[in-house]
Scaffold this active site. Structure first.
Site, PDB file in Angstrom:
ATOM      1  N   HIS A   1      49.736  16.784  58.736  1.00  0.00           N
ATOM      2  CA  HIS A   1      49.479  18.178  59.105  1.00  0.00           C
ATOM      3  C   HIS A   1      49.079  18.324  60.568  1.00  0.00           C
ATOM      4  O   HIS A   1      48.447  19.307  60.937  1.00  0.00           O
ATOM      5  CB  HIS A   1      48.390  18.766  58.202  1.00  0.00           C
ATOM      6  CG  HIS A   1      48.772  18.741  56.762  1.00  0.00           C
ATOM      7  ND1 HIS A   1      49.806  19.497  56.253  1.00  0.00           N
ATOM      8  CD2 HIS A   1      48.292  18.018  55.722  1.00  0.00           C
ATOM      9  CE1 HIS A   1      49.929  19.254  54.959  1.00  0.00           C
ATOM     10  NE2 HIS A   1      49.020  18.356  54.613  1.00  0.00           N
TER      11      HIS A   1
ATOM     12  N   GLY B   1      12.221  17.952  76.089  1.00  0.00           N
ATOM     13  CA  GLY B   1      12.589  19.170  75.366  1.00  0.00           C
ATOM     14  C   GLY B   1      13.183  20.200  76.312  1.00  0.00           C
ATOM     15  O   GLY B   1      13.624  19.875  77.416  1.00  0.00           O
TER      16      GLY B   1
ATOM     17  N   TRP C   1      16.750  12.332  80.186  1.00  0.00           N
ATOM     18  CA  TRP C   1      18.108  12.665  79.741  1.00  0.00           C
ATOM     19  C   TRP C   1      18.282  14.132  80.115  1.00  0.00           C
ATOM     20  O   TRP C   1      17.642  15.009  79.547  1.00  0.00           O
ATOM     21  CB  TRP C   1      18.228  12.468  78.239  1.00  0.00           C
ATOM     22  CG  TRP C   1      19.598  12.675  77.694  1.00  0.00           C
ATOM     23  CD1 TRP C   1      20.601  11.758  77.641  1.00  0.00           C
ATOM     24  CD2 TRP C   1      20.128  13.862  77.092  1.00  0.00           C
ATOM     25  NE1 TRP C   1      21.711  12.311  77.045  1.00  0.00           N
ATOM     26  CE2 TRP C   1      21.449  13.606  76.706  1.00  0.00           C
ATOM     27  CE3 TRP C   1      19.599  15.139  76.858  1.00  0.00           C
ATOM     28  CZ2 TRP C   1      22.255  14.550  76.096  1.00  0.00           C
ATOM     29  CZ3 TRP C   1      20.403  16.089  76.244  1.00  0.00           C
ATOM     30  CH2 TRP C   1      21.725  15.789  75.867  1.00  0.00           C
TER      31      TRP C   1
ATOM     32  N   GLU D   1      32.309   6.793  72.105  1.00  0.00           N
ATOM     33  CA  GLU D   1      30.965   6.675  72.686  1.00  0.00           C
ATOM     34  C   GLU D   1      30.871   5.611  73.758  1.00  0.00           C
ATOM     35  O   GLU D   1      30.261   5.826  74.789  1.00  0.00           O
ATOM     36  CB  GLU D   1      29.957   6.268  71.592  1.00  0.00           C
ATOM     37  CG  GLU D   1      29.456   7.359  70.724  1.00  0.00           C
ATOM     38  CD  GLU D   1      28.451   6.824  69.704  1.00  0.00           C
ATOM     39  OE1 GLU D   1      27.344   7.367  69.659  1.00  0.00           O
ATOM     40  OE2 GLU D   1      28.753   5.866  68.962  1.00  0.00           O
TER      41      GLU D   1
ATOM     42  N   CYS E   1      14.363  12.501  76.335  1.00  0.00           N
ATOM     43  CA  CYS E   1      13.497  11.928  77.352  1.00  0.00           C
ATOM     44  C   CYS E   1      12.362  11.151  76.709  1.00  0.00           C
ATOM     45  O   CYS E   1      11.936  11.455  75.599  1.00  0.00           O
ATOM     46  CB  CYS E   1      12.912  13.045  78.191  1.00  0.00           C
ATOM     47  SG  CYS E   1      14.144  14.159  78.837  1.00  0.00           S
TER      48      CYS E   1
ATOM     49  N   LYS F   1      19.778   7.882  72.691  1.00  0.00           N
ATOM     50  CA  LYS F   1      19.684   7.364  71.328  1.00  0.00           C
ATOM     51  C   LYS F   1      19.036   8.368  70.388  1.00  0.00           C
ATOM     52  O   LYS F   1      19.418   8.497  69.241  1.00  0.00           O
ATOM     53  CB  LYS F   1      18.859   6.074  71.364  1.00  0.00           C
ATOM     54  CG  LYS F   1      18.685   5.443  70.014  1.00  0.00           C
ATOM     55  CD  LYS F   1      19.383   4.125  69.945  1.00  0.00           C
ATOM     56  CE  LYS F   1      19.522   3.620  68.545  1.00  0.00           C
ATOM     57  NZ  LYS F   1      20.899   3.654  68.073  1.00  0.00           N
TER      58      LYS F   1
HETATM   59  C1  G6P Z   1      22.467  10.330  68.824  1.00  0.00           C
HETATM   60  C2  G6P Z   1      22.824   8.857  68.836  1.00  0.00           C
HETATM   61  C3  G6P Z   1      23.729   8.530  67.659  1.00  0.00           C
HETATM   62  C4  G6P Z   1      23.078   8.956  66.364  1.00  0.00           C
HETATM   63  C5  G6P Z   1      22.681  10.433  66.376  1.00  0.00           C
HETATM   64  C6  G6P Z   1      21.799  10.775  65.196  1.00  0.00           C
HETATM   65  O1  G6P Z   1      23.583  11.084  69.140  1.00  0.00           O
HETATM   66  O2  G6P Z   1      23.448   8.521  70.075  1.00  0.00           O
HETATM   67  O3  G6P Z   1      23.972   7.139  67.633  1.00  0.00           O
HETATM   68  O4  G6P Z   1      23.961   8.731  65.318  1.00  0.00           O
HETATM   69  O5  G6P Z   1      21.928  10.726  67.553  1.00  0.00           O
HETATM   70  O6  G6P Z   1      20.577  10.117  65.345  1.00  0.00           O
HETATM   71  P1  G6P Z   1      19.589   9.781  64.176  1.00  0.00           P
HETATM   72  O7  G6P Z   1      18.425   9.098  64.852  1.00  0.00           O
HETATM   73  O8  G6P Z   1      19.190  11.088  63.554  1.00  0.00           O
HETATM   74  O9  G6P Z   1      20.288   8.890  63.219  1.00  0.00           O
END
Ligand code: G6P
Length: 607
Positions: A502, A99, A74, A486, A2, A602
């Site tokens: 496998h 959070g 979110w 995604e 969020c 994100k």
């Molecule tokens: C989220 C995003 C991903 C990203 C991951 C890790 O799931 O949607 O695109 O790879 O977090 O984020 P960071 O900011 O730690 O690279």
């Protein structure tokens, strides 16, 4: 996760709140809302869905006020609808939250037993109710906040305003980031500097357990023990300029196309063209003496870390362990004395990655991070930061952050190899030259965009897609599958090509596209044999390789993409591009929301 913004200002704050929410939308986008205090009363508007829906509501039924809070959500507790959207209010307080309040049910039961009523299914409303309860019992406002915070378990950032208080806002941080913005006669709170950058460049970051009381003139920060503390105010590097799509249809496509420049910018920090060497910033420890590196990351960043494992082991001869941060943090893994923790994160705020970092620190490890946001929590808690210079990445699916992470990690691998005497100067120069070539080679790869769009038709029509690769191409296969899942919602799996027999080979028939990531490196023959096995079973092979590879096998594939022939060291960086483009075009063909795929965010600041 969020996004939070708060303004204690001099002019009507709603337009600025909405603007801040747009800059925070990458953190979550299932609903949004704002609340202000106007003539002493709490006013609120909320909407399910995108910020544009909230804007439309505010146009129909405007609210005023110079103090206010905003939130883009979110969902964690409670489905994404208007009732669960923030801010949550009572007649005394309005608050927004990022959070999870882990003990919310226990608190809710207690408050319900005391006769309080709830409208939403969220954990957040419980905080508003508890705070109101304390205030109704006559507690002074600050004491009521303190008493409320003391009862909360979990990770959170909060911004709170109060009925009757048009110059007072309280923020709190435990686990989730919160920044204080210092203006001229106005003050701000925000989840990150990006949201605040158009309002002010002067930012102070709350530390774990801090809470802050702000008015128009300034802020008083308290630590968890309740004592006042000073937190440094820095000039943020984040740009306040609007972030646009520059004529591209989506942010993701723009960011894919920015890669040659972003990789070049990243390299500038490390590459010395005169000496054909790579130089890292001075480390406060000796890389040659490190007995083991442990890598932790999540999502795409984890796959960058996995490539780094191959590089560091092969070139620098350092044992490397890697784990998903969400696993590592609870695994109680022993770590060797003098070892190094390497964390990789675009945002620098991912809760699991930060927790893994803290675990490693407690185990006495040196902490090195590869991050894109230099003021992030992970950057601030690291001994050394190796920056990626990707610039703001807005598309939720990571692209330029990934390839710039790889670029930085490649430089780390070369430096480590030199420090440990694992390579001679000639090899160092050859590796450094190969990495310096990547920006122009990446631009060549992008020239295949039209051909990749045509191939994406086959992928977009599939129900399942398999990605195969070996060595450093294996993490690229995993990343290709993740990208496709995604943003196009097609089921995809990345597999080490040698492992296909496998299990996944059972999936192969003529309806399953198999994307083979196959630079002609030392393992090419092995990958070629696995590809023949797929072809023999009727699989539709999409073959990503270079001229020699395609001459060898291209004729048998359904489609090929010819990439430049490069030193196999840098191949994973370049092969990331066609898998990104393939996922992008497949998603566009399927009509999904490419930049804001469903259910994702994100920056994931909850566990
Ligand atoms: C989220 C995003 C991903 C990203 C991951 C890790 O799931 O949607 O695109 O790879 O977090 O984020 P960071 O900011 O730690 O690279």
């Amino acid at each position: 996760m969020c996004g939070i913004i708060g303004i204690v200002g001099r002019e009507p704050c709603v337009p600025l709140l909405v603007d801040g929410l747009k800059r925070l939308e990458y953190r979550g986008y299932d609903s949004a809302g704002v609340a202000t205090v106007e003539n002493g009363l709490i006013r609120r508007r909320r909407a399910e869905g995108r910020i544009s829906r909230l804007e439309a509501k505010l146009r129909d039924r405007p609210i005023g006020g110079t103090i206010g809070i905003g939130h883009t959500r979110w969902a964690t507790h409670g489905i994404p609808n208007e009732i669960n959207a923030h801010p949550h209010i009572t007649d005394r307080v309005a608050l927004v939250h990022n959070g999870i309040i882990e003990n919310f049910q226990e608190l809710k039961d207690e408050l319900l037993a005391g006769g309080r009523r709830f409208d939403s299914d969220t954990d957040t409303e419980v905080v508003a109710a508890l705070l109101t309860d304390h205030m109704e019992r006559g507690m002074p406002l600050r004491d009521a906040v303190r008493a409320t915070l003391d009862r909360l378990h979990g990770a959170f950032a909060l911004a709170i305003v109060f009925a009757g208080e048009e110059e007072l806002m309280i923020g709190a941080r435990r686990g989730s980031p919160l920044a204080v913005g210092y203006g001229d006669g106005e003050m701000f709170l925000g989840s990150d500097a990006l949201a605040l950058a158009p309002l002010t460049r002067r930012i102070g970051y709350l530390e774990e357990g801090d809470w802050v009381v702000i008015d128009r003139k300034g802020a008083t920060v308290y630590d968890a023990a309740g004592g006042t503390v000073e937190r440094r105010i820095v000039e943020t590097a984040a740009s306040g300029a609007p972030i646009g799509k520059a004529g591209y249809r989506h942010f993701m496509l723009k960011e894919i196309y920015e890669q040659p420049t972003a990789i070049g910018d990243t390299l500038q920090s490390f590459f010395n063209p005169a000496g054909q060497t790579v130089n890292l910033p001075d480390l406060p420890f000796d890389l040659a003496a490190v007995p083991r590196i442990t890598v932790a990351a999540c999502g795409t960043a984890y796959y960058a870390g996995l490539v780094a494992k191959y590089w560091l082991e092969r070139i620098a001869r350092i044992p490397v362990e890697i784990d998903l941060a969400s696993e590592l943090r609870y695994r109680e893994a022993p770590m060797p004395e003098g070892g190094m923790m390497l964390v990789v994160s675009q945002s620098g705020e991912t809760a699991d990655t930060l927790a893994a970092l803290r675990y490693a620190r407690a185990q006495g490890q040196h902490v090195v991070s590869v991050v894109n946001v230099p003021e992030s929590s992970i950057a601030r808690e690291s001994d050394v930061v190796l920056p990626t210079k990707a610039g703001p990445e807005i598309g939720v699916a990571s692209t330029k952050a990934f390839t710039t992470q790889l670029t930085t990690l490649a430089c780390l691998a070369i430096s480590a190899a030199v420090a440990r005497g694992a390579i001679d100067h000639a090899r160092e120069a050859a590796l450094s030259r190969s990495i310096a070539e990547v920006p122009s080679r990446a631009a060549e790869v992008l020239a295949h965009d039209d051909a990749i769009r045509d191939i994406a038709e086959t992928v977009a029509a599939a129900r399942d897609v398999l990605y195969l690769g070996r060595g450093t191409a294996y993490p690229i296969a995993l990343e290709g599958a993740l990208k496709l899942k995604e943003i196009s919602y097609i089921h995809a799996e990345g597999y080490a090509s040698g492992e296909m027999k496998h299990g996944p080979i059972a999936l192969i028939d003529d309806s399953v596209p198999v994307i083979v990531v196959a630079p002609s490196d030392a393992l090419f023959d092995k990958t070629a044999s696995n590809t023949e096995e797929v072809i023999a079973r009727g699989g539709k092979v999409i073959f990503l390789s270079d001229r020699p590879g395609i001459e060898r096998l291209g004729g048998k594939a359904t489609a090929t993409v010819e990439l430049p022939l490069v030193d196999s060291f840098v191949a994973p960086i370049l092969y990331a591009l066609p898998v990104q483009l393939l996922a992008y075009h497949a998603a566009v063909i399927r009509g999904t929301d490419v930049d804001r795929p469903r259910n994702l965010a994100k920056s994931v600041t909850v566990e």
